[in-house]
Design an enzyme around this catalytic site. Structure first.
Site, PDB file in Angstrom:
ATOM      1  CB  CYS A  54      -0.967   0.001   1.178  1.00 53.44           C
ATOM      2  SG  CYS A  54      -0.178  -0.133   2.800  1.00 53.44           S
ATOM      3  CG  HIS A 160      -4.389   1.021   3.949  1.00 51.62           C
ATOM      4  ND1 HIS A 160      -3.831   0.054   3.151  1.00 51.62           N
ATOM      5  CD2 HIS A 160      -5.212   1.740   3.126  1.00 51.62           C
ATOM      6  CE1 HIS A 160      -4.288   0.159   1.917  1.00 51.62           C
ATOM      7  NE2 HIS A 160      -5.121   1.192   1.869  1.00 51.62           N
ATOM      8  CG  ASP A 178      -8.348   1.707   0.228  1.00 50.72           C
ATOM      9  OD1 ASP A 178      -7.243   1.175  -0.021  1.00 50.72           O
ATOM     10  OD2 ASP A 178      -9.038   1.403   1.223  1.00 50.72           O
TER      11      ASP A 178
END
Length: 492
Positions: A54, A160, A178
């Site tokens: 991520c 994240h 995201d």
């Protein structure tokens, strides 16, 4: 069926971007002028290629949105940032298994040509965060990376990273793009709740999460030197230089600069010689002979000037004298000319492969080092070699800035007949290391006269701007590496 196909986005607190309400929020925010950064980001928006990538995917999106040239190829002839290319601060195999920490993402951004302002929540406030979000959402010149805990949003998972794509002022909402698009779509969340999600402790480092402001440098942050932290011992070296050295100076009576150099370098970890890496000009071998583009020539001239400025510093004179003295023990810095040439060849193989990763599939052979005169440029070192990558053989050349240090003062036990002019020299690199250390490193020196002398030697206030930029670049990298140094593992 085996596996998972997406997750249901918990709403509230999130509002899906593509929902009727999400579309209305976008329209209103667009009218308010706080979606300007969105269009660049959405043009280069990508899904992370691994569950733990991520941070890498977020950074790749932003680097491409800022039109930063990676300086190396992705596939074919194309230079492009992909998350699999961002491994200069940690091997991809480890990131895949462990994830990556806040400090390493900041360091990666900086190493790849971006300007970075990183703030953990204990170093900022929600009002400052909102101000930065509004500023970047209203511009195409900067973007915000948020490091947060998914649990606060009732989402599955833990740590994240994602970019912030926009801001709705009247409802105080931020748009999270995201990068785990296989899991959750882009969504709006309350800014206050995002702050709460960032204001959580990352168990990997023991520090709070936070946010970063990423923008462009007007020029490259470095032309010659960069911190190398891919090898296993980088953390030990960084800790030694920034923590152990100041402690040693407090515990010992250091009488002069040469005594100090012995204290610092004789006890240094063996990986010190790998910590500061120099960057050469790489190209595929020209069968017609040596030829340099104007761009290559210009960069070599700048590199030569940096080396010249290093040699004009007072601390370089002390280091050069110490290395040439009988009391210096150079085994920690001992390298033969063929070994340096092979390392240069491997560096070129990595760059031409479009990555700075491990060379498990790459073999370097037939390395050759010569001094050449090309196109009116002063003599330069040319390292040539044959590399085999995944069964494909090709020749590469690397144009190397020349060091004018006399052979007797270069790396110990060189082939004296061939090494003159070869860069790097030990004195060059050790000089840059000392200049890059923070000023408080030397505060433990007890002898007042020596402290004054050393502070003068390592001060960057009066050195030329070109060398000053190189040193500040290294200091900034070291800062990012140190902010979460003691990580047992990392968050995804």
């Amino acid at each position: 069926m085996a596996g998972l196909y997406r997750r249901a986005l918990p709403s509230p607190p999130a509002i899906e971007f593509a929902s009727p309400e999400g579309k209305q929020l976008f329209t209103e925010a667009l009218g308010e002028g706080t979606m300007e950064g969105f269009f660049k980001l959405i043009s280069y928006y990508q899904t992370q290629s691994e569950p733990a990538y991520c941070g890498l995917a977020t950074l790749a999106v932003i680097l491409n949105a800022l039109a930063i040239d990676p300086g190396r190829t992705w596939k074919g002839p194309w230079r492009w940032f992909d998350d699999t290319m961002l491994d200069c601060c940690k091997p991809l195999s480890k990131i895949k298994a462990e994830g990556i920490t806040f400090g390493k993402v900041a360091c990666l951004a900086y190493c790849n040509g971006a300007k970075v302002e990183a703030f953990r929540t204990n170093e900022s406030s929600i009002d400052d965060f909102r101000r930065h979000v509004i500023s970047c959402a209203s511009s195409e010149d900067c973007h915000v990376i948020s490091s947060y805990h998914r649990g606060v949003f009732k989402q599955t998972g833990s740590g994240h990273f994602s970019p912030i794509g926009g801001y709705h002022a009247r409802k105080d909402l931020v748009l999270i793009l995201d990068v785990a698009r296989f899991k959750y779509p882009p969504h709006w969340v309350p800014l206050a709740l995002l702050w709460e999600a960032m204001d959580t402790i990352d168990k990997a480092t023991g520090h709070p999460r936070g946010f970063m402001i990423i923008s462009r440098f007007h020029k490259a942050p470095s032309v010659l030197y960069t911190v190398s932290c891919r090898h296993e011992g980088w953390s030990k070296v960084a800790k030694y230089l920034t923590e152990d050295v100041p402690h040693r100076l407090k515990m010992n009576d250091v009488k002069d600069v040469e005594n100090l150099l012995s204290l610092v370098f004789k006890s240094a970890p063996v990986d010190l010689k790998e910590f500061i890496k120099w960057v050469a000009e790489v190209r595929r071998q020209d069968v017609a002979g040596v030829s340099s583009s104007e761009e290559e020539k210009a960069r070599l001239i700048i590199k030569e000037e940096v080396l010249k400025q290093i040699k004009e510093t007072e601390i370089f004179e002390h280091i050069n004298r110490w290395l040439g003295s009988e009391i210096s023990v150079c085994q920690g810095y001992k390298q033969t000319l063929p070994e340096i040439a092979a390392n240069v060849c491997c560096q070129g193989a990595q760059l031409l492969a479009g990555q700075l990763s491990s060379l498990d599939e790459t073999c370097c052979k037939e390395t050759n080092v010569v001094l050449v005169q090309a196109g009116g440029v002063s003599p330069m070192t040319l390292v040539s070699g044959k590399i085999t990558t995944n069964g494909v053989e090709q020749g590469i050349d690397m144009l190397v800035p020349s060091s004018q240090t006399e052979p007797r003062n270069i790396l110990c036990d060189f082939d004296r007949s061939n090494c003159k002019g070869m860069h790097p020299s030990t004195a060059d690199v050790l000089t840059v290391i000392l200049l890059a250390l923070p000023q408080h490193t030397w505060s433990g020196i007890k002898e007042e006269k020596l402290l004054t002398q050393l502070n003068r030697c390592v001060s960057i206030e009066n050195i030329p701007s070109l060398l000053q930029q190189e040193v500040l670049h290294l200091r900034r990298q070291l800062h990012f590496l140190m902010i979460d140094l003691h990580e047992p593992s990392a968050s995804g």
